[in-house]
Scaffold this motif. Sequence first.
Motif, PDB file in Angstrom:
ATOM      1  N   ALA A   1       0.805  -1.225   0.000  1.00 30.62           N
ATOM      2  CA  ALA A   1       0.000   0.000   0.000  1.00 30.62           C
ATOM      3  C   ALA A   1       0.837   1.274   0.000  1.00 30.62           C
ATOM      4  O   ALA A   1       0.322   2.346  -0.333  1.00 30.62           O
ATOM      5  N   ASN A   2       2.103   1.185   0.410  1.00 31.66           N
ATOM      6  CA  ASN A   2       3.017   2.331   0.416  1.00 31.66           C
ATOM      7  C   ASN A   2       2.562   3.439   1.367  1.00 31.66           C
ATOM      8  O   ASN A   2       2.789   4.617   1.122  1.00 31.66           O
ATOM      9  N   PHE A   3       1.929   3.060   2.482  1.00 33.38           N
ATOM     10  CA  PHE A   3       1.580   4.043   3.505  1.00 33.38           C
ATOM     11  C   PHE A   3       2.778   4.335   4.407  1.00 33.38           C
ATOM     12  O   PHE A   3       2.977   5.469   4.830  1.00 33.38           O
ATOM     13  N   ILE A   4       3.542   3.291   4.732  1.00 34.56           N
ATOM     14  CA  ILE A   4       4.740   3.463   5.551  1.00 34.56           C
ATOM     15  C   ILE A   4       5.952   3.408   4.631  1.00 34.56           C
ATOM     16  O   ILE A   4       6.182   2.417   3.956  1.00 34.56           O
ATOM     17  N   ARG A   5       6.734   4.500   4.619  1.00 42.43           N
ATOM     18  CA  ARG A   5       7.891   4.599   3.721  1.00 42.43           C
ATOM     19  C   ARG A   5       9.146   4.861   4.560  1.00 42.43           C
ATOM     20  O   ARG A   5       9.584   6.011   4.703  1.00 42.43           O
ATOM     21  N   PRO A   6       9.711   3.809   5.124  1.00 45.44           N
ATOM     22  CA  PRO A   6      10.824   3.995   6.077  1.00 45.44           C
ATOM     23  C   PRO A   6      12.011   4.753   5.512  1.00 45.44           C
ATOM     24  O   PRO A   6      12.637   5.546   6.232  1.00 45.44           O
ATOM     25  N   LEU A   7      12.361   4.520   4.260  1.00 48.57           N
ATOM     26  CA  LEU A   7      13.546   5.167   3.709  1.00 48.57           C
ATOM     27  C   LEU A   7      13.368   6.681   3.623  1.00 48.57           C
ATOM     28  O   LEU A   7      14.348   7.433   3.731  1.00 48.57           O
ATOM     29  N   GLN A   8      12.140   7.138   3.439  1.00 47.96           N
ATOM     30  CA  GLN A   8      11.906   8.582   3.402  1.00 47.96           C
ATOM     31  C   GLN A   8      12.109   9.219   4.773  1.00 47.96           C
ATOM     32  O   GLN A   8      12.457  10.392   4.873  1.00 47.96           O
ATOM     33  N   TYR A   9      11.865   8.449   5.844  1.00 46.53           N
ATOM     34  CA  TYR A   9      12.009   9.003   7.185  1.00 46.53           C
ATOM     35  C   TYR A   9      13.467   9.298   7.526  1.00 46.53           C
ATOM     36  O   TYR A   9      13.743  10.066   8.458  1.00 46.53           O
ATOM     37  N   THR A  10      14.391   8.687   6.807  1.00 50.76           N
ATOM     38  CA  THR A  10      15.818   8.928   7.035  1.00 50.76           C
ATOM     39  C   THR A  10      16.445   9.660   5.849  1.00 50.76           C
ATOM     40  O   THR A  10      17.650   9.557   5.620  1.00 50.76           O
ATOM     41  N   SER A  11      15.634  10.390   5.110  1.00 55.53           N
ATOM     42  CA  SER A  11      16.103  11.202   3.980  1.00 55.53           C
ATOM     43  C   SER A  11      16.851  10.380   2.942  1.00 55.53           C
ATOM     44  O   SER A  11      17.844  10.835   2.360  1.00 55.53           O
ATOM     45  N   GLY A  12      16.416   9.151   2.737  1.00 54.52           N
ATOM     46  CA  GLY A  12      17.005   8.300   1.716  1.00 54.52           C
ATOM     47  C   GLY A  12      18.301   7.640   2.113  1.00 54.52           C
ATOM     48  O   GLY A  12      18.942   6.996   1.274  1.00 54.52           O
ATOM     49  N   SER A  13      18.715   7.741   3.375  1.00 54.64           N
ATOM     50  CA  SER A  13      19.977   7.158   3.833  1.00 54.64           C
ATOM     51  C   SER A  13      19.722   5.754   4.380  1.00 54.64           C
ATOM     52  O   SER A  13      19.057   5.600   5.414  1.00 54.64           O
ATOM     53  N   GLN A  14      20.282   4.738   3.717  1.00 56.05           N
ATOM     54  CA  GLN A  14      20.125   3.371   4.190  1.00 56.05           C
ATOM     55  C   GLN A  14      20.866   3.156   5.499  1.00 56.05           C
ATOM     56  O   GLN A  14      20.405   2.413   6.379  1.00 56.05           O
ATOM     57  N   ALA A  15      22.003   3.814   5.676  1.00 54.75           N
ATOM     58  CA  ALA A  15      22.763   3.678   6.921  1.00 54.75           C
ATOM     59  C   ALA A  15      21.960   4.215   8.107  1.00 54.75           C
ATOM     60  O   ALA A  15      21.943   3.602   9.189  1.00 54.75           O
ATOM     61  N   ASP A  16      21.303   5.353   7.911  1.00 54.98           N
ATOM     62  CA  ASP A  16      20.485   5.898   8.996  1.00 54.98           C
ATOM     63  C   ASP A  16      19.275   5.004   9.279  1.00 54.98           C
ATOM     64  O   ASP A  16      18.868   4.852  10.435  1.00 54.98           O
ATOM     65  N   LEU A  17      18.714   4.409   8.241  1.00 54.55           N
ATOM     66  CA  LEU A  17      17.581   3.489   8.442  1.00 54.55           C
ATOM     67  C   LEU A  17      18.021   2.264   9.230  1.00 54.55           C
ATOM     68  O   LEU A  17      17.304   1.792  10.123  1.00 54.55           O
ATOM     69  N   ASP A  18      19.212   1.749   8.937  1.00 58.20           N
ATOM     70  CA  ASP A  18      19.739   0.625   9.703  1.00 58.20           C
ATOM     71  C   ASP A  18      19.940   1.003  11.170  1.00 58.20           C
ATOM     72  O   ASP A  18      19.670   0.195  12.074  1.00 58.20           O
TER      73      ASP A  18
END
Length: 546
Positions: free
Chosen positions: A54-71
């Motif tokens: 559904a694309n309601f939760i977009r985790p990568l956007q919450y960290t400004s596209g940074s995979q390291a910050d998402l980790d």
Amino acid sequence: MPTLAITNFNIVCSVLGGFITLFGLVSYLFKEKFYLSEALISLLAGVTFSPHAANFIRPLQYTSGSQADLDSVTLYFSRLVLGVQLVLAGVQLPSRYLKTEWKSLALLLGPVMTTMWIVSSLLIWSLVPNLSFLHALAVGACVTPTDPVLSNSIVKGKFADKNIPKDLQKIVTAESGANDGLGYPFLFFALYLIKYTGEGGAGQSGNAGTAIGIWFYETWVYVIILSIIYGAIVGWIAKELLHWAEEKKFVDRESFLVFAITLALFIIGTCGMIGSDDVLACFIAGNAFTWDDWFRLETLDDSLQPTIDMLLNLSVFLWYGAVCPWSSFVNSGIISIYRLIPLGILVLLLRRLPIVFAFHKKIHQIEEMRQAVFVGFFGPIGVSAVFYIYISAEFLDTITVDGVVREDASQLRDTILVVVWFLAICSIIVHGLSIPLGKFGFFLPRTFSRAFTQNSSDEPEFSFPTGQNFLAAVRQRRKKVGTVENSTPVELSPAQPQAERIGGRSNRGGEETPITPGTPPLIANSRTIRFPEGEDITTGRQTPTS
């Protein structure tokens, strides 16, 4: 003019709040009737709301596209959940539990856990192509600890109360709490050797001896032993302070109930600052905090701690469903899905079950083979495995050559990410469905058997009257008590001792006589019932005698 503010914050609050609200409306139905774990339901909801659906939760956007910050966000969220869960797990155990049950725990945390590590590593080494055994040891260490969050769905609730002895519930809770923090030695034994011996030790100054020395000093002394001492001291001081404040009437009820949770937050923060094992320290602190059983008994009937526990469980597995690298299971280039699926099956079957079954006679809480199979199978892989994924990733990112992550470290990082995530998802699904499928498989043949038996039998099934139905049956019997099948009246004198029926004989006044055919039974089974002389058994009042 008012406008729509469809921001990430508003979306996350709406989705999380809406899901927990709707789940709460049917939570008893799912958990206590269908025996579905809240972890599995939350994981499926996370996948549904994720960018994969559904694309309601977009985790990568919450960290400004940074995979390291998402980790990093996933790692810190896992630390938070584990810390709170392990303090609560320690608080739930009886007084001095670690001291009184140290023999059983030593077996589970020593030979059993070591065998789980070796077996998992061998299976991963045999099925993941182009992977050295040393790298397999690192991957296997991530899935060695059993998960305390998923274990709660097994040792709590109606199913556990009906089917699992209390002693067995406690030893499973204690093991799952202690072995999370004890996963560090297994993991860093492999990681230090990889750092100093992989690719000839490129970029590092040292050898295998250096790796073993650092492993003993940093992992065992600074991480494990220091965290045990720190957790015990903080837990004991917190207990004494709360005792003092409660005796002086300085603490209100709300602060009293939330004390264990705030203690977990304090330990997570302080251990994180000194670089020790906050997970193990939280569990030890929980045990020390309730060493005298006072806090556990005081909060036994309160629901604040289970409520916080439920909210964290729902939130973290919803997050896992959204951030899990689902596409890498099919298109990773490391291992094909046709190898991942057999790997998941074999790890769940062989990682823990055989060794627990072999040692079950030495663990007094496991009284029979069926319980050994249960404890051996239900060793779930969950939050702790995800926690070790990103602990490994942080360490491997420091193995560099000229500022670039070394090739073998980068390859191992990707392998851990794919394999451990897949094994965690397999465990969440399999262990989440095992109880309902087991109950369904147990009751379905019995249901068919009963249906066929009732259809083929013409005789009605006898049911013994109980409660008010019993009194109604007695009154009905009193109307017919003086009549036999041939309608010949039989009069019972009050002066004559009442008949006591024992099996197929009648005892009147101490003289045994055979029961003649046609005599109406006083009651529909062979149990002895005495009716006092001259007393109305339906009301308990004395009846006039002539």
